[in-house]
Scaffold this motif. Sequence first.
Motif, mmCIF file in Angstrom:
data_model
loop_
_atom_site.group_PDB
_atom_site.id
_atom_site.type_symbol
_atom_site.label_atom_id
_atom_site.label_comp_id
_atom_site.label_asym_id
_atom_site.label_seq_id
_atom_site.Cartn_x
_atom_site.Cartn_y
_atom_site.Cartn_z
ATOM 1 N N CYS A 45 0.816 -1.227 0.000
ATOM 2 C CA CYS A 45 0.000 0.000 0.000
ATOM 3 C C CYS A 45 0.844 1.269 0.000
ATOM 4 N N SER A 215 -9.522 -3.219 2.747
ATOM 5 C CA SER A 215 -8.426 -3.081 1.799
ATOM 6 C C SER A 215 -8.392 -4.324 0.918
ATOM 7 N N ARG A 240 -6.006 -0.014 -0.170
ATOM 8 C CA ARG A 240 -5.820 -0.224 -1.609
ATOM 9 C C ARG A 240 -7.019 -1.004 -2.149
ATOM 10 N N SER A 261 -4.952 0.044 -9.443
ATOM 11 C CA SER A 261 -5.042 0.160 -7.994
ATOM 12 C C SER A 261 -5.311 1.604 -7.601
ATOM 13 N N ARG A 263 -5.481 4.013 -4.177
ATOM 14 C CA ARG A 263 -5.036 4.024 -2.787
ATOM 15 C C ARG A 263 -5.573 5.273 -2.084
#
Length: 302
Positions: A45, A215, A240, A261, A263
């Motif tokens: 992450c 996450s 994430r 992805s 974040r």
Amino acid sequence: MTPENLLLRPLITQKCTLGCPDLDRCLGGGIPCNSITELVAESGCGKTQLCLQLALTAQLPIPLGGLSASSIYIHTEFPFPSRRLHQLSLAFHSSHPPIFGGDPCDYIFVQGVHSADQMLGIMTKMEQFVENSRTQLPVRLIVIDSIAALFRSEFDNTPVELKRRSSLFFKISGKLKSLAKRFGLAVVVTNQVVDLVGSEGINGLRIGNLASLCSSGRRVCPALGLAWANCVNSRLFLARHEEVDKEENELGDVNLQSTRSRRRLHVVFAPHLPESCCEFVITRKGIFGVEREQNAAKRNEA
């Protein structure tokens, strides 16, 4: 000092910039000194990269949001990411004129630690190093990456071992807080996560702003439990999530193109901050808020 005076004239705590205005805005100016800030996230992450970036931005002059300081970086697992640090230092050096001269990496003192007892044992040496440092920049940042690795496999799940583990929690955190207050340090520790199964027991307790932490599509909670949660002053959570980009063709069919992805940085609890979050990206030059990237793209288009 009375409670009324604190309300009328709150204490001003110096903060260290993260090197990005969007992230600093989310955290009320950056990472605070005189306390322990915890970064919680699963692997990948960006918590280690954020710590490396912080060790560089701490060297900036105070008017630029830094601490005019060097740092101690304690790593507890894997080889130290020296290659990534060097890459970030080159970007840092190019974006900021050489203020102090030399290599920014020279002001980051790295030490490997592999057990909780060893961590407790070097506290006295760390205090002496901070107090007697003869470097151009005094030490004002301590990073421990990660605290969970020190306790992950060393203790059995028995009452005696759990009691000894909790005792080490409080001894280590107590010494870190003492150092932070005595020398005006910013202390940052990283922590891992474990899967949250059900909603009963200690792991199901809500601590902070978020009802639950998610996450990579999983419900998680910080490792080391409630005892460690009481040892830190602020907790930040890096999440994430995988997002699928979709496109429709002329017939209205949906085509799955690719995944990316996303974040986000969440403030779970902090005595000086409200609930807030900020999306960020990891680039070759470091970690930056998404707004910064979008604005840069617009400037390039113009």
